[in-house]
Design an enzyme around this catalytic site. Structure first.
Site, PDB file in Angstrom:
ATOM      1  N   SER A 115       0.839  -1.198   0.000  1.00  0.00           N
ATOM      2  CA  SER A 115       0.000   0.000   0.000  1.00  0.00           C
ATOM      3  C   SER A 115       0.884   1.263   0.000  1.00  0.00           C
ATOM      4  O   SER A 115       1.695   1.440  -0.898  1.00  0.00           O
ATOM      5  CB  SER A 115      -0.969  -0.061   1.190  1.00  0.00           C
ATOM      6  OG  SER A 115      -1.978   0.888   1.060  1.00  0.00           O
ATOM      7  N   ASP A 254      -9.433  -5.692  -4.445  1.00  0.00           N
ATOM      8  CA  ASP A 254      -8.569  -4.672  -3.849  1.00  0.00           C
ATOM      9  C   ASP A 254      -9.045  -3.261  -4.189  1.00  0.00           C
ATOM     10  O   ASP A 254      -9.429  -2.981  -5.324  1.00  0.00           O
ATOM     11  CB  ASP A 254      -7.161  -4.865  -4.454  1.00  0.00           C
ATOM     12  CG  ASP A 254      -6.047  -4.345  -3.577  1.00  0.00           C
ATOM     13  OD1 ASP A 254      -6.268  -3.354  -2.866  1.00  0.00           O
ATOM     14  OD2 ASP A 254      -4.954  -4.939  -3.638  1.00  0.00           O
ATOM     15  N   HIS A 281      -7.355  -5.845  -0.232  1.00  0.00           N
ATOM     16  CA  HIS A 281      -6.172  -5.016  -0.007  1.00  0.00           C
ATOM     17  C   HIS A 281      -5.149  -5.656   0.942  1.00  0.00           C
ATOM     18  O   HIS A 281      -3.982  -5.297   0.932  1.00  0.00           O
ATOM     19  CB  HIS A 281      -6.622  -3.659   0.544  1.00  0.00           C
ATOM     20  CG  HIS A 281      -5.595  -2.580   0.445  1.00  0.00           C
ATOM     21  ND1 HIS A 281      -4.978  -2.235  -0.739  1.00  0.00           N
ATOM     22  CD2 HIS A 281      -5.056  -1.748   1.386  1.00  0.00           C
ATOM     23  CE1 HIS A 281      -4.115  -1.247  -0.536  1.00  0.00           C
ATOM     24  NE2 HIS A 281      -4.143  -0.940   0.754  1.00  0.00           N
TER      25      HIS A 281
END
Length: 304
Positions: A115, A254, A281
């Site tokens: 991320s 995601d 995610h």
């Protein structure tokens, strides 16, 4: 008889630098034949706890792993009084460079960024550092502006009641209404983590809620309202500078969508992309076996 496994080194420390202390943990022998992996957590400002799954999966393969709490969160110095301008990509790049030197791996390392940690990895990699040997970019992106239409699409696909609450909250700049919170909770179960949250993930997200300084300065009040300084961040046109083996890995559901990955993988010479079919995610939490099998196979094949 049963041979007992040798005790793997596992230690923590702190690096002192001009902004305070950065806490780190090392599992394994950094002098081993396998290139050490440095795991960069996301948030920004969500402590390392929630990527412990990645750390442990990699450590189980015998590869040494370094993880640290980026300054501003977790067991590193917090500095809640700094103005939002203080929290920049450059600050975190400097911290990363210092950690690599501190642990004497700057001539030979792999980055695994998840991320925001992937954003930081890309920012580092486009400078072509000599010691960088490979990249695993998990659930991440190289341009926030190019991703914004995707997050807007995901919001538009929410059930009507949640969609209305999100649009109202964003329009009014009010993110505390129970309806907005409910929409955010629903979004989380669809696009962040589709299984019950393990304790270390829940704990890290809890810490982020208590100390949202870095997250709010750089990202915003919630995932789908990126109004912080990263909103304009974009290195997509520089990705051609990356010459190391690169794996992109994400989940089908995601928030950093497959469409985003599809565009990215074309921009990095020889890059590969794996999309895990049941996850979102936090795909290593949702599909750990598939995750480590994909990542482990890539690292082995690339002789990293």
């Amino acid at each position: 008889g049963i041979k007992m496994a040798e005790q793997v080194p596992d230690y923590t420390g702190t690096m002192k630098w001009k902004h305070g202390n950065t806490w780190y943990r090392v599992i394994g022998d950094l002098k081993s034949k396998m290139t050490p992996a440095v795991v960069l957590h996301g948030g920004p400002g969500a402590p390392h706890n929630y990527v412990l799954g990645i750390v442990h999966l990699i450590a189980m393969t015998g590869r040494p792993v370094i993880v640290y709490d980026q300054i501003g969160c977790g067991q590193s110095t917090h500095m809640t009084d700094k103005p939002s301008e203080f929290w920049t990509v450059e600050l975190f790049k400097e911290e990363l460079d210092l950690i690599l030197k501190e642990l004497k791996v700057s001539k030979n390392y792999i980055l695994m960024g998840q991320s925001w940690g992937g954003i930081l990895s890309f920012a580092h990699a486009v400078d072509k550092p000599k010691g960088l040997k490979g990249l695993v970019i998990a659930n991440s992106l190289a341009s926030v502006p190019k991703w914004l239409p995707e997050i807007e699409r995901l919001v538009s696909e929410l059930p009507a009641v949640h969609r209305k609450a999100v649009h109202k909250g964003i329009k009014e700049g009010v993110y505390t209404a129970p309806e907005f919170q409910a929409a955010n909770d629903y979004f989380t179960t669809q696009h962040l983590v589709r299984v019950p949250m393990p304790t270390d993930v829940a704990e890290a997200f809890g810490q982020l809620a208590v100390n949202p300084t870095v997250y709010e300065a750089m990202w915003g009040p919630v995932e789908f309202a990126p109004i912080g300084s990263l909103r304009t961040w974009d290195v997509e046109d520089q990705l051609k500078k990356i010459k190391v083996p690169t794996l992109l890995i994400n989940g089908k559901f995601d928030e950093v969508t497959p469409k985003t990955q599809k565009r990215l993988v074309k921009k990095i010479k020889g890059a590969e992309w794996i999309c895990l079919p049941y996850s979102s995610h936090l795909s290593w939490v949702e599909e750990p076996a598939a995750w480590i099998s994909a990542v482990g196979e890539f690292l082995k094949r690339k002789k990293l």
